[in-house]
Design an enzyme around this catalytic site. Sequence first.
Site, PDB file in Angstrom:
ATOM      1  N   ASP A  50       0.947  -1.311  -0.053  1.00  0.00           N
ATOM      2  CA  ASP A  50      -0.107  -0.062  -0.118  1.00  0.00           C
ATOM      3  C   ASP A  50       0.843   1.248  -0.075  1.00  0.00           C
ATOM      4  O   ASP A  50       0.582   2.103  -0.810  1.00  0.00           O
ATOM      5  CB  ASP A  50      -0.996   0.007   1.089  1.00  0.00           C
ATOM      6  CG  ASP A  50      -1.877  -0.899   1.409  1.00  0.00           C
ATOM      7  OD1 ASP A  50      -3.113  -0.690   0.860  1.00  0.00           O
ATOM      8  OD2 ASP A  50      -1.799  -2.064   1.745  1.00  0.00           O
ATOM      9  N   GLU A  73      -5.083   7.287  -0.199  1.00  0.00           N
ATOM     10  CA  GLU A  73      -5.748   6.615   1.106  1.00  0.00           C
ATOM     11  C   GLU A  73      -4.520   6.627   2.139  1.00  0.00           C
ATOM     12  O   GLU A  73      -4.916   6.703   3.433  1.00  0.00           O
ATOM     13  CB  GLU A  73      -6.212   5.277   0.753  1.00  0.00           C
ATOM     14  CG  GLU A  73      -6.323   4.302   2.042  1.00  0.00           C
ATOM     15  CD  GLU A  73      -6.801   2.972   1.513  1.00  0.00           C
ATOM     16  OE1 GLU A  73      -7.656   2.402   2.754  1.00  0.00           O
ATOM     17  OE2 GLU A  73      -6.942   2.641   0.469  1.00  0.00           O
ATOM     18  N   ASP A 118      -6.202   5.036  -4.539  1.00  0.00           N
ATOM     19  CA  ASP A 118      -6.101   3.951  -3.618  1.00  0.00           C
ATOM     20  C   ASP A 118      -5.217   2.978  -4.125  1.00  0.00           C
ATOM     21  O   ASP A 118      -5.305   2.473  -5.335  1.00  0.00           O
ATOM     22  CB  ASP A 118      -7.488   3.172  -3.466  1.00  0.00           C
ATOM     23  CG  ASP A 118      -7.530   2.132  -2.444  1.00  0.00           C
ATOM     24  OD1 ASP A 118      -6.565   1.653  -2.118  1.00  0.00           O
ATOM     25  OD2 ASP A 118      -8.585   1.714  -2.116  1.00  0.00           O
ATOM     26  N   THR A 123      -7.099  -5.055   0.468  1.00  0.00           N
ATOM     27  CA  THR A 123      -5.754  -5.348   1.270  1.00  0.00           C
ATOM     28  C   THR A 123      -6.177  -6.643   1.845  1.00  0.00           C
ATOM     29  O   THR A 123      -5.036  -7.492   2.044  1.00  0.00           O
ATOM     30  CB  THR A 123      -5.343  -4.187   2.283  1.00  0.00           C
ATOM     31  OG1 THR A 123      -5.159  -2.975   1.660  1.00  0.00           O
ATOM     32  CG2 THR A 123      -4.385  -4.468   3.075  1.00  0.00           C
ATOM     33  N   HIS A 233     -17.141  -7.081   5.051  1.00  0.00           N
ATOM     34  CA  HIS A 233     -17.563  -5.794   5.819  1.00  0.00           C
ATOM     35  C   HIS A 233     -19.188  -5.895   6.054  1.00  0.00           C
ATOM     36  O   HIS A 233     -19.882  -4.660   5.723  1.00  0.00           O
ATOM     37  CB  HIS A 233     -17.063  -4.631   5.422  1.00  0.00           C
ATOM     38  CG  HIS A 233     -15.702  -4.332   5.343  1.00  0.00           C
ATOM     39  ND1 HIS A 233     -14.980  -4.676   4.348  1.00  0.00           N
ATOM     40  CD2 HIS A 233     -14.854  -3.879   6.443  1.00  0.00           C
ATOM     41  CE1 HIS A 233     -13.658  -4.429   4.697  1.00  0.00           C
ATOM     42  NE2 HIS A 233     -13.535  -4.143   5.954  1.00  0.00           N
ATOM     43  N   GLY A 255     -13.020  -5.603  -2.662  1.00  0.00           N
ATOM     44  CA  GLY A 255     -12.818  -4.351  -3.266  1.00  0.00           C
ATOM     45  C   GLY A 255     -13.584  -3.763  -4.035  1.00  0.00           C
ATOM     46  O   GLY A 255     -14.431  -4.361  -4.747  1.00  0.00           O
ATOM     47  N   LYS A 259     -15.451  -5.149  -7.829  1.00  0.00           N
ATOM     48  CA  LYS A 259     -17.009  -5.431  -7.783  1.00  0.00           C
ATOM     49  C   LYS A 259     -17.217  -4.481  -9.225  1.00  0.00           C
ATOM     50  O   LYS A 259     -18.346  -4.804  -9.950  1.00  0.00           O
ATOM     51  CB  LYS A 259     -17.687  -4.497  -6.690  1.00  0.00           C
ATOM     52  CG  LYS A 259     -17.338  -5.410  -5.402  1.00  0.00           C
ATOM     53  CD  LYS A 259     -18.047  -4.665  -4.215  1.00  0.00           C
ATOM     54  CE  LYS A 259     -17.764  -5.479  -2.873  1.00  0.00           C
ATOM     55  NZ  LYS A 259     -16.444  -5.177  -2.362  1.00  0.00           N
ATOM     56  N   ASP A 282     -11.872   4.941  -2.970  1.00  0.00           N
ATOM     57  CA  ASP A 282     -12.473   3.625  -3.197  1.00  0.00           C
ATOM     58  C   ASP A 282     -13.378   3.716  -4.371  1.00  0.00           C
ATOM     59  O   ASP A 282     -13.365   2.660  -5.421  1.00  0.00           O
ATOM     60  CB  ASP A 282     -13.297   2.961  -2.207  1.00  0.00           C
ATOM     61  CG  ASP A 282     -12.476   2.391  -0.901  1.00  0.00           C
ATOM     62  OD1 ASP A 282     -11.571   1.858  -1.150  1.00  0.00           O
ATOM     63  OD2 ASP A 282     -12.864   2.783   0.108  1.00  0.00           O
TER      64      ASP A 282
END
Length: 346
Positions: A50, A73, A118, A123, A233, A255, A259, A282
């Site tokens: 990252d 980010e 991002d 991650t 999530h 991610g 999607k 994102d």
Amino acid sequence: MSSTAPLIIRLLASSVSVAGRAGKIVRDVMSRGELGIVEKGKDDYQTEADRSAQRCIISSLSSLYPKVNIIGEEGNPDSEGEIPSEWLQIEADKEVMLLECPSSLQGVKEEDIVVWVDPLDGTSEYTQGALMLKRDPWERWKMYLKHPLISIKWYLSLRHSNYGFLEHVTVLIGISVNEKPVAGVIHQPYFKTMVGEEKQMGRTIWGLQGVGVGGYIPAPPPDSLVITTTRSHSNPVVEKALQVMNAAQVLRVGGAGYKVLQLLEGKASIYVFASPGCKKWDTCAPEAVLSAAGGKLTDILGDFYKYGASVTHPNKTGVLAAVNDELHNYALSRIPQELKDKLSGN
């Protein structure tokens, strides 16, 4: 790079090139096996990939476009000193440089632009993929022990994971003008393609308002209603929003970039995430690419997000996206008002 090309064309072409370079950095970090995981917050992890990928992207774009506001980010990369010279990407993608700029974007100045980065979207999938590449269970366990911030429950869940999660990982660079996303790049570092008899890793998808998209083969949405949503999530509100869609299938992947790729490639019809879990970096690039392909991305209320320099970073009212207006309108009509009120705080 031709200085006569309009700024938006040059910036998009640079972003395509630097995204590919960042993707190689992501792969290189994994190859070394030292992920350098730190915990930014609850269930929010950051790796050396990252940090290094973001330094590559921001340093490269800043050197070429010093007045463009770039928001990443992972915070301010300048605090970590000079980047390796091989990370500095100043070449522009030749195919993108040949694009004709829409008249509405020809007069854009650097000061009008905010770029949202991002450097590694997905991650969780990246770290899981890294551990799963350790085929020897003992080697995998030793690698896990180097990262005590990761819970034992999370580690044990890797039994059900595989290398395929790495395709969920993307590098995202979104370009907004006057708060609206107009161009974007989605790079997949672990996408495998065959060129002749050689296997190549990585592909880059781009989109530009008024021009279209490139880097992939578009496909129509599936015949039945397929929803794509979060795999890591979820909560009762997220699940309720999925239930009311009456979908034939629900795909749970990592991610935001991945999607939206599922929508573009005809693997899913609608992207639903009724939670404040994602941020502007994102969604800026995915929204720009999806919109350039004729799709639509809003919050759960049906409102567009703004991507100016002064906006708050969280997308507090979730994400609702589809490959066309008809599917987006259907999804929006299915969301109960009480769920919308809960997300909006009413």
